[in-house]
Scaffold this motif. Structure first.
Motif, short mmCIF file in Angstrom:
data_model
loop_
_atom_site.label_atom_id
_atom_site.label_comp_id
_atom_site.label_asym_id
_atom_site.label_seq_id
_atom_site.Cartn_x
_atom_site.Cartn_y
_atom_site.Cartn_z
N VAL A 179 0.85 -1.19 0.00
CA VAL A 179 0.00 0.00 0.00
C VAL A 179 0.89 1.24 0.00
CG1 VAL A 179 -1.77 1.31 1.22
CG2 VAL A 179 -1.84 -1.20 1.24
N LEU A 204 -3.97 7.42 -1.72
CA LEU A 204 -4.96 8.36 -1.20
C LEU A 204 -4.87 9.70 -1.92
CD1 LEU A 204 -4.61 7.79 2.66
CD2 LEU A 204 -6.38 6.87 1.15
N MET A 243 -9.77 7.85 2.47
CA MET A 243 -9.30 6.93 3.50
C MET A 243 -10.35 5.87 3.78
SD MET A 243 -6.80 6.03 5.30
CE MET A 243 -6.61 4.77 6.56
N LEU A 290 -9.99 3.15 1.21
CA LEU A 290 -8.81 2.34 1.45
C LEU A 290 -9.03 1.36 2.60
CD1 LEU A 290 -5.85 1.63 0.88
CD2 LEU A 290 -5.18 3.51 2.39
N GLN A 291 -9.66 1.82 3.66
CA GLN A 291 -9.97 0.91 4.77
C GLN A 291 -10.82 -0.27 4.30
OE1 GLN A 291 -11.57 4.04 7.40
NE2 GLN A 291 -10.20 3.26 8.98
N LEU A 347 3.43 -0.60 4.04
CA LEU A 347 2.84 0.73 3.89
C LEU A 347 4.02 1.67 3.67
CD1 LEU A 347 2.19 3.63 5.49
CD2 LEU A 347 0.46 2.69 3.98
N GLU A 397 -5.27 -1.83 9.73
CA GLU A 397 -6.17 -2.66 8.93
C GLU A 397 -5.41 -3.85 8.33
OE1 GLU A 397 -9.33 -2.34 8.87
OE2 GLU A 397 -9.70 -0.28 9.52
N ILE A 425 -8.80 -2.80 2.13
CA ILE A 425 -7.91 -3.66 2.91
C ILE A 425 -8.71 -4.71 3.66
CG2 ILE A 425 -6.24 -3.73 4.79
CD1 ILE A 425 -5.33 -0.91 3.94
N ASN A 449 -3.28 3.96 10.49
CA ASN A 449 -4.57 3.26 10.43
C ASN A 449 -4.61 2.25 9.29
OD1 ASN A 449 -6.89 4.22 12.39
ND2 ASN A 449 -5.56 5.98 12.04
N ALA A 450 -3.98 2.56 8.17
CA ALA A 450 -3.89 1.57 7.09
C ALA A 450 -3.08 0.35 7.55
CB ALA A 450 -3.26 2.18 5.85
N ILE A 483 0.98 5.15 0.29
CA ILE A 483 0.08 6.16 0.85
C ILE A 483 -0.37 7.15 -0.20
CG2 ILE A 483 1.77 7.89 1.58
CD1 ILE A 483 -1.19 6.53 3.70
N ASN A 515 -3.15 8.49 8.89
CA ASN A 515 -3.81 7.59 7.95
C ASN A 515 -2.91 6.40 7.61
OD1 ASN A 515 -6.28 8.89 7.74
ND2 ASN A 515 -5.55 10.31 6.17
#
Length: 316
Positions: free
Chosen positions: A243, A248, A266, A269-270, A286, A309, A273, A305-306, A245, A302
């Protein structure tokens, strides 16, 4: 014990105030001696950005993502996943690169670190660093057989020689395919957009058999349908998840080396995943969080948080 009688176990870092203590990924225990008692999943920082073609700064990404990951709690409210209960997970520290000014030497150092991780039976979740670090990671995790790829990104990163080098952040997946680490027929790239140097910039992706879902397809079909098709294309078997970033929109991730307008939210993306649940994920990363270009820690938040996930689907 708190004033209201609640028992607080401060020996557990996750019950301490989130603003206190040393920042590790997700307030996990930290160890560099991971072979002695290997966890199931190791979260690793790769502070290297010697492969960028324009804006540097991603070498600072792991440190800032660690800090922002302190905000994250134990349980994924949407999915119910609790990775810290499901698996033994530890922060394995950073890959220490002794030759940061020599690109191929630095990549070899990263590869050697991940060979130790893989030999210990640990699945890695990595935080870059620029996207060139995916190549030495793949050289370790896909050493014995080619793997599929689920890549969420603004760019295919299947370029080739650029200003005298093949080993930059715009080419790791072509080199990985050329070296037999990736199976192009099981590789999917999602969210691709932005201006081009020439019309054939991502020619390798198409001619090798990779599935490329441009951002317009994501918009037309919806992210759920695109992910459903992506998972069917990748099929069963080992897969690596990467992933960037910059997948995004810059409204959600201004702090990155190559921002491209018109990207994912975002929330999208959540959801994408989360659809990876059940996949045989041999490793994930990431990348490309560049704190010097960030605004208020937004990109790092973000990014953290990615990663959470990703950790949830890897643990399940």
């Amino acid at each position: 014990m708190s004033d209201d009688g609640e028992t607080l176990d401060f020996s557990d870092p996750m019950q301490r105030p989130r603003f206190a203590g040393l920042a590790t990924f997700f307030r996990l225990p930290w160890t560099e001696d991971f072979e002695a008692s290997p966890p199931d999943i190791g979260v690793i920082g790769v502070p290297f950005d010697g492969g960028v073609t324009n804006r540097p700064g991603a070498r600072h990404g792991p440190r800032e993502v660690r800090s922002q990951s302190s905000l994250i709690r134990r349980i994924n409210q949407a999915t119910g996943a609790s990775p810290f209960e499901a698996r033994r997970i530890a922060d394995l520290g950073d890959v220490i690169i002794a030759r940061p000014y020599e690109l191929t030497g630095a990549h070899l150092e990263i590869q050697r670190f991940y060979e130790r991780v893989v030999a210990a039976g640990i699945r890695p979740l990595s935080c870059g660093g620029d996207h060139s670090v995916a190549l030495p990671i793949l050289r370790a995790v896909a050493k014995d057989r080619p793997v599929g790829l689920i890549q969420i990104d603004a760019h295919c990163d299947t370029g080739d020689n650029y200003m005298g080098s093949r080993f930059h952040h715009g080419a790791p997946f072509k080199v990985a395919a050329d070296e037999g680490l990736l199976d192009p027929k099981r590789s999917v790239q999602i969210g691709i957009r932005g201006s081009l140097y020439d019309r054939d910039m991502w020619k390798f992706s198409h001619e090798s058999g990779m599935k490329v879902a441009y951002i317009e397809e994501v918009e037309d079909k919806g992210w759920k349908q695109v992910m459903t098709e992506a998972l069917a294309f990748a099929g069963p078997g080992p897969v690596y998840v990467s992933v960037d970033i910059d997948s995004l929109d810059p409204a959600f991730a201004p702090g990155t080396g190559t921002p491209e307008s018109g990207g994912l939210t975002m929330r999208e993306l959540q959801g994408m995943i989360r659809m990876l649940k059940g996949q045989e994920i041999v490793g994930a990363d990431l990348v490309e969080v560049s704190p010097p270009f960030d605004v208020g820690g937004l990109t790092a938040i973000n990014g953290a948080n990615a990663m959470f996930e990703l950790l949830c689907v890897m643990a399940e």
